[in-house]
Design an enzyme around this catalytic site. Structure first.
Site, short mmCIF file in Angstrom:
data_model
loop_
_atom_site.label_atom_id
_atom_site.label_comp_id
_atom_site.label_asym_id
_atom_site.label_seq_id
_atom_site.Cartn_x
_atom_site.Cartn_y
_atom_site.Cartn_z
N ASP A 22 1.12 -1.34 -0.03
CA ASP A 22 -0.17 -0.60 0.27
C ASP A 22 0.88 1.37 -0.25
OD1 ASP A 22 -2.12 1.86 -0.26
OD2 ASP A 22 -3.12 1.62 1.91
N ASN A 70 -10.87 -2.76 -6.20
CA ASN A 70 -10.14 -2.31 -6.85
C ASN A 70 -10.25 -1.58 -8.17
OD1 ASN A 70 -6.59 -3.50 -5.87
ND2 ASN A 70 -7.87 -1.54 -5.05
C1 FPP Z 1 -1.73 0.46 -3.25
O1 FPP Z 1 -0.99 1.36 -3.49
C2 FPP Z 1 -1.38 -0.61 -4.97
C3 FPP Z 1 -2.39 -1.17 -5.26
C4 FPP Z 1 -3.98 -1.32 -5.18
C5 FPP Z 1 -1.69 -2.44 -6.42
C6 FPP Z 1 -0.90 -1.98 -7.84
C7 FPP Z 1 -0.60 -2.88 -8.52
C8 FPP Z 1 0.22 -2.99 -8.81
C9 FPP Z 1 1.24 -2.20 -9.40
C10 FPP Z 1 0.71 -4.32 -9.57
C11 FPP Z 1 1.91 -5.58 -9.67
C12 FPP Z 1 1.93 -6.74 -9.45
C13 FPP Z 1 2.28 -7.70 -9.84
C14 FPP Z 1 2.46 -8.75 -9.47
C15 FPP Z 1 3.63 -6.69 -10.58
P1 FPP Z 1 -2.30 2.46 -3.87
O2 FPP Z 1 -2.78 2.83 -4.87
O3 FPP Z 1 -3.69 2.32 -3.16
O4 FPP Z 1 -2.14 3.62 -2.79
P2 FPP Z 1 -2.73 5.22 -1.64
O5 FPP Z 1 -3.31 3.93 -1.01
O6 FPP Z 1 -1.61 6.06 -1.86
O7 FPP Z 1 -3.34 5.81 -2.69
#
Ligand code: FPP
Length: 236
Positions: A22, A70
């Site tokens: 996260d 998501n």
């Molecule tokens: C959280 O950050 C992350 C995600 C929702 C996932 C993002 C997924 C990838 C980049 C794919 C990677 C996977 C593999 C197996 C290569 P956020 O956007 O929720 O952060 P925030 O809470 O600060 O907005």
């Protein structure tokens, strides 16, 4: 006073570590970058964490890559996450095989865009004989949908009574031991539908670090923290 340097105890490693990565978005916004660049940096962090885990000999790594919730994100961001995922699978499969990592998934792959589903099917096939490590990717995964799916399969099979051992066979994680240790970065302290059934006895760790800043040192510190915990599983 000089503080004693604490090192990882290689005889007490967690078998299975699960990561809720996260903070990609907040990492990017803090740098006046697009959220997309945060996800790109998130994949670099994943590469580092996976390499370090392999080097240490961690057997199983689980990752929350894309949750059933998501989909509520703007379409552009969802598309970009999938594009990055596909790029990662294409670019890293060779190395993953060399490292002896078998890729498995948890989640409903049938709802994914066709090219992503195929990319996963390919990498699952290409790594199926790898035996040193397991990389379990949660994709279109939610813990409650997983439990409901299990219950529906049990009803459909006509089973009238079930114990814990048999229930496990209906979960995506049928072949995996429960996570010993769950790490969620960015300071948020909740599971957000990630492995709620499997985490009954997991140790939790919530570092404030945003996922893109989670480097080898942060992983080492997390494992040292895990090793300071006393796991009793209900005993005294
Ligand atoms: C959280 O950050 C992350 C995600 C929702 C996932 C993002 C997924 C990838 C980049 C794919 C990677 C996977 C593999 C197996 C290569 P956020 O956007 O929720 O952060 P925030 O809470 O600060 O907005």
């Amino acid at each position: 006073m000089k503080l004693k340097k604490v090192e990882i105890d290689m005889s007490n490693l967690p078998t299975h570590i699960a990561f809720i990565m996260d903070g990609n978005g907040r990492w990017a916004i803090k740098r006046k970058l697009s959220r997309t660049l945060g996800h790109k940096a998130g994949i670099e962090a994943l590469r580092r964490v996976l390499d370090r885990s392999v080097m240490l000999g961690i057997k199983i790594i689980s990752l929350y890559a894309f949750s059933t919730e998501n989909w509520k994100r703007p379409k552009d961001e969802v598309d970009e996450i999938f594009r990055l995922l596909r790029e990662y699978l294409n670019e890293d499969t060779k190395k993953i095989v060399e490292q002896g990592i078998k890729i498995v998934t948890m989640g409903d792959l049938s709802k994914l865009p066709e090219d992503i589903r195929q990319a996963f099917e390919k990498v699952i096939f290409d790594t199926k004989n790898c035996t040193k490590h397991i990389f379990n990717i949660g994709i279109n995964y939610g813990g409650r949908p997983e439990i409901i799916r299990a219950v529906n399969s049990i009803i459909a099979s006509g089973v009238k009574n079930i114990d814990e051992q048999d229930f496990k066979k209906y979960l995506y994680t049928v072949d995996l031991p429960d996570p010993d240790f769950i790490v969620r970065t960015s300071g948020e302290m909740r599971l957000s539908n990630f492995m709620p059934y499997q985490s009954a006895y997991s140790e939790f760790y919530f570092p404030k670090t945003y996922w893109p800043d989670f480097k080898e040192k942060e992983l080492d510190n997390a494992i040292i923290e895990y090793q300071s915990r006393c796991r009793r599983f209900g005993a005294i």
